[in-house]
Every structure is written in C-alpha cells, then in structure tokens.
Design a protein around this motif. Structure first.
Motif, PDB file in Angstrom:
ATOM      1  N   ASP A  42    -105.578  14.772 -48.386  1.00 41.75           N
ATOM      2  CA  ASP A  42    -105.238  14.863 -46.960  1.00 41.75           C
ATOM      3  C   ASP A  42    -104.851  16.289 -46.572  1.00 41.75           C
ATOM      4  OD1 ASP A  42    -105.712  12.162 -46.712  1.00 41.75           O
ATOM      5  OD2 ASP A  42    -103.597  11.591 -46.864  1.00 41.75           O
ATOM      6  N   GLY A  69    -107.974  18.560 -46.250  1.00 39.91           N
ATOM      7  CA  GLY A  69    -108.698  18.358 -45.004  1.00 39.91           C
ATOM      8  C   GLY A  69    -108.014  19.017 -43.821  1.00 39.91           C
ATOM      9  N   VAL A  72    -116.748  23.862 -45.811  1.00 40.41           N
ATOM     10  CA  VAL A  72    -116.701  23.158 -47.091  1.00 40.41           C
ATOM     11  C   VAL A  72    -118.069  22.528 -47.348  1.00 40.41           C
ATOM     12  CG1 VAL A  72    -115.625  21.317 -48.439  1.00 40.41           C
ATOM     13  CG2 VAL A  72    -114.247  22.645 -46.820  1.00 40.41           C
ATOM     14  N   SER A 103    -120.257  20.125 -50.184  1.00 45.53           N
ATOM     15  CA  SER A 103    -120.090  19.175 -51.293  1.00 45.53           C
ATOM     16  C   SER A 103    -121.370  19.133 -52.122  1.00 45.53           C
ATOM     17  CB  SER A 103    -119.754  17.781 -50.752  1.00 45.53           C
ATOM     18  OG  SER A 103    -120.684  17.382 -49.748  1.00 45.53           O
ATOM     19  N   LEU A 124    -113.754  15.814 -49.095  1.00 43.52           N
ATOM     20  CA  LEU A 124    -113.602  15.927 -47.647  1.00 43.52           C
ATOM     21  C   LEU A 124    -114.466  14.857 -46.991  1.00 43.52           C
ATOM     22  CD1 LEU A 124    -112.159  18.007 -45.690  1.00 43.52           C
ATOM     23  CD2 LEU A 124    -114.412  19.045 -45.404  1.00 43.52           C
ATOM     24  N   HIS A 165    -116.066  15.290 -41.323  1.00 43.94           N
ATOM     25  CA  HIS A 165    -115.054  16.309 -41.027  1.00 43.94           C
ATOM     26  C   HIS A 165    -115.732  17.485 -40.333  1.00 43.94           C
ATOM     27  CE1 HIS A 165    -112.042  19.455 -41.668  1.00 43.94           C
ATOM     28  NE2 HIS A 165    -111.167  18.525 -42.015  1.00 43.94           N
ATOM     29  N   CYS A 167    -115.443  20.528 -40.589  1.00 49.84           N
ATOM     30  CA  CYS A 167    -115.714  21.681 -41.452  1.00 49.84           C
ATOM     31  C   CYS A 167    -116.650  21.351 -42.611  1.00 49.84           C
ATOM     32  CB  CYS A 167    -114.409  22.256 -42.011  1.00 49.84           C
ATOM     33  SG  CYS A 167    -113.361  23.039 -40.772  1.00 49.84           S
ATOM     34  N   HIS A 168    -117.116  20.106 -42.680  1.00 44.39           N
ATOM     35  CA  HIS A 168    -118.013  19.725 -43.781  1.00 44.39           C
ATOM     36  C   HIS A 168    -119.441  20.098 -43.414  1.00 44.39           C
ATOM     37  CE1 HIS A 168    -120.362  16.789 -46.310  1.00 44.39           C
ATOM     38  NE2 HIS A 168    -119.662  17.463 -47.193  1.00 44.39           N
ATOM     39  N   HIS A 203    -115.085   8.587 -46.160  1.00 41.26           N
ATOM     40  CA  HIS A 203    -113.983   9.265 -45.478  1.00 41.26           C
ATOM     41  C   HIS A 203    -112.720   9.401 -46.315  1.00 41.26           C
ATOM     42  CE1 HIS A 203    -116.430   7.189 -42.307  1.00 41.26           C
ATOM     43  NE2 HIS A 203    -116.419   8.421 -41.825  1.00 41.26           N
TER      44      HIS A 203
END
Length: 565
Positions: free
Chosen positions: A236, A239, A249, A251, A259, A263, A265-266, A415
């Motif tokens: 948390d 994020g 960010v 993945s 994240l 999100h 910023c993902h 999430h």
C-alpha cells in the motif's frame, strides 16, 4: 508421552515447535520409524503438523510453495530417498528462484547391510545408494546436511528452519538415513523454543540516503518491479509513494503483484518506453529487469538494485548495471526508502508535469490492453479474452490467481497484495496447479484460481493433483487455456527466426500437442465439476457455475479451447 522416542518420531513434534503447519509427504521404505511415530502420537492425542499424503513429489513441492505465498510461513516436505528427491528437484529449483523457504527432507537408503536395526532389507536398499544424493538439489538448497546421530534431530531442524527463513529466503535440504531415524532419544524438550532464529538483513542507511537523493533529483524515475512490493503494508505504501512522486512503474514478467494494474503510474509489462527516458531506474527485486537486446538503457542513467539479494549472487551470469545495491526484504526497504525521500525538497510543479506524462504512458498501455481483450466477432476465445472474462467473474471478491502460461496480467485486472502469482523464472513447469492447492489450504476463505496452458496442465501431474484436491476437499478453479501446442516454444522460435522455415511451416516441428486429451475426463475421474468451452458465451456461463461449485469446496475445471496467440 513415552520417555524415549525414535528420531523419526521426533521429526513432527519438533517441526510443530518451529511453527510448521503441514508436512507434504511422499513416503517410502525409509519412512517406517516416521510412520510409527505418527501412529503413536495419534494414540496419545498429540497435536502435530498435518501429515499430508502426496501421490507425487512435484505436487508436494508445489503445495509447500503455494502455502508459503499466501501464509508467509515456511512448510516442510518429506520425500523418499534419491528417487523421490529427484522428482522433487524441479520444485526445489522453483522455490530457490522465487526465494520461497521450505524444509525439504528425504530419506537416505540404509548405510548398513545388516546387523543394525533399520539396515537394508529388500533390493532397493542397494539400488537407491548414491555417492552424492544431495547433488540432486545442492544448487537449489541454501544449506544441506545428512543426519549423523539421532540427538541431532532438534538442533539440525532448528538450523534448517532458521537458514531457510533468513534473508534471502529459500529451500534447505536434510538427508535422513533410516538407521539414524530408528534410534531413540529422550522425548522431553521437543517443544522447546528454537535454538536459532532467522537473520533479517536491514537496509544500509547510507545506501538508502544515496538512493533517495538520486530519486528526489530525478526528472524521469522508473521502478521495474518483478517480485512484488513486500507485505500488505509496504504494498500500500509503495502505491501511494509512486503516485505522490509521479514515478512510473513497469511490471516486466511480474511473478508477484507490486502495483494495481489500473494504478495511474502503472505503465504496463513492457518497460521499453519509460526506460528509454529514465534517468534513475530502481530495479525492485528483479532477476532480469529488461531485455538487453530490446531495451536500451539511457546513457548516464543511474541504476539502483533493491531486493533480498540485489545482485542475485547464486546466478553465474547476470550483468545488468548496478550503480547502487540495497539488500533487505522489500517490506523493510521500501518503507525506509519512502521515509528517506520524505526528507528531500519537492518541486511540485515538475512532479505534476511528470505525473501527467506517466499517466499518458499508463493510459496508452491500458488502451492497448483494451483493444487486445475486445471480444472477437466470431466469439472465438483468445488468451487475452479469457483473461478479461476471468477478471469480470472474480470482480468484487478476494481472490488469488496463479498463472503458468495461462491468463495474462493486465488483460486480467489485479489490484491487491497477494492477488497474482506467475510461474517462477526457473521455468519448472507444472508449478501452478499444486501451488494453487497449497495456497487454498493456507487461505481457505479466498477464491483461488490456477490458470495454465495445456502443456503446463500436463506437466502438473494432473491425476495426482486432482486426487489430492478430492482427498483433502480443496476447492479451486482450474482454468486450462488449451491451444493444442507449446505456445511459448513457438513464440520463442518465431522471435529468433521470424522469417525462417519453421515460422512459415503449416505445423511447426516439436510444438504441437494434438490430439488434445479430454482434460474434463481427467478431472472428472476425481469427481470434479467440469466444462469444455469454445466461445465467449459458453465461457461466461461456465465461470459463474464453476465459481459457485468452488465455494462448496469442490474443484472445478474449465477446458477453454483458445486460438493460438
């Protein structure tokens, strides 16, 4: 309790004292003193870890792996001499790659040929002798030992458990000769406090200060996260931190969620666009943070590696730049880095501009994903489409999805902390199904899904896994994305030889898995609920019915016939 107990009978009481809930066991001729000890404990009403019968060693290893991922507690696996250990070796490689602690044990064929209780009897006592049995798992094990004397049971289990749970975590191996297990020791003291405790490495303060200085001054920072963001609290906090500072960010090949996929910023699975701009890159617990031939690093960019073993020292070849390394568990390192960043001045106007730029990258990725998951006009199923449908079916309920070349992160929205696990980068296939079974044991109130390709389902020893699920009453959803081929192999060939003969062939050599077995019949042999689907409408209906069955404690399998990617 009797005043004396065999060393074999002492194993379970000591594991109980160490906090082990389950021993996933595939027994053999080396187990008589262990089994006799369990029977004596049952007569006396003693509380011991669950002794779980595993009809295949790969299932035992995968279940211990999955149990840890949702519980955070290391479990034990007990296998049969060298042959059982050989079958468990792939699981040990997976656990080592994923930094999953477990106490792995296997019997050793008797050393003596007669004249001692527990000596060799039947021919396999000779046939299972090895010069170096531990070599089967030595490269995967952090620590290994062969029990020499019965009085070593407690101290060696204590040490094994402490080493396994020390940073960086991983499996350990203990060999158990039958003669030693047959000898006796005093029964008192088996419930004593552990002799040794795990080591948890604290992040270096100077390195944290340097990392915070670089990040606070960065114009285009990027975090590439592969193995999550620690525990629920640090997940948390991570994020909130990247949103506050406007940090992109990615993945890339994420095995754990760091994240939420939606999100702001993902920026998605591919770090390429953000990496090309990044002046400071945080590699957050990534074995391989980018594709060197495809993702060029910006000249002069600073690269910070953070993780339990930021240099991944057990791997001989790994040459990603590392200007700064910070060792420690992410649950400790991320909050410490966030706190250090809070000491630095912020240019709010620049951060606002960067936040919008990162948001644009994130939105572009979501747009690409939305196009990929859009239903086809003919209703045929694709991997992306099945991922979207599963996400819709799971929406609003706590769930954990284990994927092995199955549903895809992004197309499948995720999430929450511990809501996504992908196969370890060691590539020991067949991991997903048993890992999901172990996870559901650890978290019986959570919906657990195992989604995998048809090849991965075959690798999982499905007959064994279905037998375990029925025997233990473990209800999970098994979703097989069946494209009748080794899709990953075909894609790898096309990647290296896009214009080659194999890419042009009507049937690529060594990739086909047709005719496909009747997977529903395999699951049905263990009384699972099953369905075979070929279109969107059938899938949506089957998912709802399957999840309803899973809630009753019954395993449900859907064989989704998909188009090749």
């Amino acid at each position: 309790m009797a005043t004396r107990i065999t060393a074999g009978g002492a194993l379970f009481p000591r594991l109980k004292a160490l906090g082990v809930d389950c021993v996933f066991a595939n027994s053999g001729t080396d187990f008589p003193p262990i089994i006799e000890g369990l029977a004596q404990a049952a007569e006396a009403g003693e509380d011991l870890p669950q002794a779980l019968v595993m009809p295949h060693e790969h299932a035992a290893m995968g279940m211990a792996h999955g149990y840890y991922l949702l519980s955070g507690r290391a479990q034990a696996v007990m296998l049969h001499t060298n042959v059982g250990l050989a079958n468990g070796a792939i699981g040990a490689l997976n656990a080592a790659c994923d930094h999953v602690p477990m106490v792995l044990m296997s019997g050793r064929t008797p050393v003596t040929e007669g004249g001692r209780f527990g000596a060799r009897t039947v021919p396999i006592g000779w046939g299972q002798e090895m010069r170096d049995q531990t070599a089967l798992v030595r490269e995967a094990a952090k620590w290994d030992y062969e029990l020499k004397f019965p009085e070593q049971v407690s101290p060696m289990l204590d040490r094994a458990h402490a080493v396994a749970n020390s940073t960086p975590k991983g499996p350990v191996y203990l060999s158990l000769p039958r003669e030693v297990l047959c000898e006796t020791i005093p029964a008192s003291g088996l419930d004593a406090a552990p002799l040794q405790r795990p080591v948890r490495i604290a992040p270096d303060a100077a390195a944290l200060e340097q990392a915070a200085t670089w990040l606070a001054a960065a114009r285009a920072p990027l975090v590439i996260a592969q193995r999550g963001a620690g525990d629920a609290a640090s997940f948390d906090a991570f994020g909130a931190w990247v949103a506050d500072w406007g940090i992109a960010v990615s993945s890339w090949w994420a095995t754990h969620l760091a994240l939420a996929t939606d999100h702001p910023c993902h920026v998605g699975a591919d770090p390429g666009a953000a990496l090309a701009q990044a002046d400071v890159v945080v590699v957050l617990d990534c074995l391989a943070p980018w594709w060197p031939d495809r993702h060029p690093l910006r000249p002069g960019a600073k690269v910070i590696h953070i993780g339990p073993d930021p240099l991944f020292s057990r791997y001989p070849g790994r040459s990603f730049p590392a200007d700064l390394c910070i060792a420690g568990e992410s649950a400790d390192t991320l909050p410490a880095l966030i706190a250090e960043m809070g000491k630095h001045a912020r240019d709010t106007d620049e951060i606002a501009v960067r936040r919008r730029r990162v948001g644009d990258l994130a939105q572009a990725d979501r747009d690409r994903t939305a196009a990929a998951v859009r239903p086809r006009a003919d209703g045929a199923l694709t991997k992306a489409g099945v991922s979207r449908a599963l996400g819709a079916a799971l929406d609003g309920q706590p769930s954990a999805v284990f994927s092995e070349l199955g549903c895809v992160l992004g197309a499948l929205p995720r999430h929450d902390h511990r809501s996504w696990f992908q196969e370890p980068h060691s590539g020991g296939l067949g991991w997903c199904f048993p890992a999901a079974l172990g996870a559901r044991m650890a978290a019986p109130d959570r919906m657990v899904v195992a989604t995998m390709g048809d090849g991965s389902y075959i690798f999982s020893n499905p007959v064994a896994c279905h037998q375990i699920a029925e025997s233990l009453g473990i209800g999970i959803l098994v979703l097989v994305l069946n494209n009748h081929e080794w899709g990953a192999v075909r894609q790898s060939v096309r990647g290296l030889y896009p214009d080659g003969a194999a890419a042009r062939a009507n049937e690529m050599p060594l990739t086909g898995l047709g005719p496909s077995p009747d997977f529903a019949a395999i699951a049905g042999a263990s009384r699972a609920w099953t369905a075979t689907v070929r279109d969107e409408a059938g899938l949506a209906k089957a998912l709802q019915e399957a999840l309803s069955e899973v809630r009753t404690g019954r395993l449900a399998l859907i064989d989704a016939q998909i188009l090749p990617d």
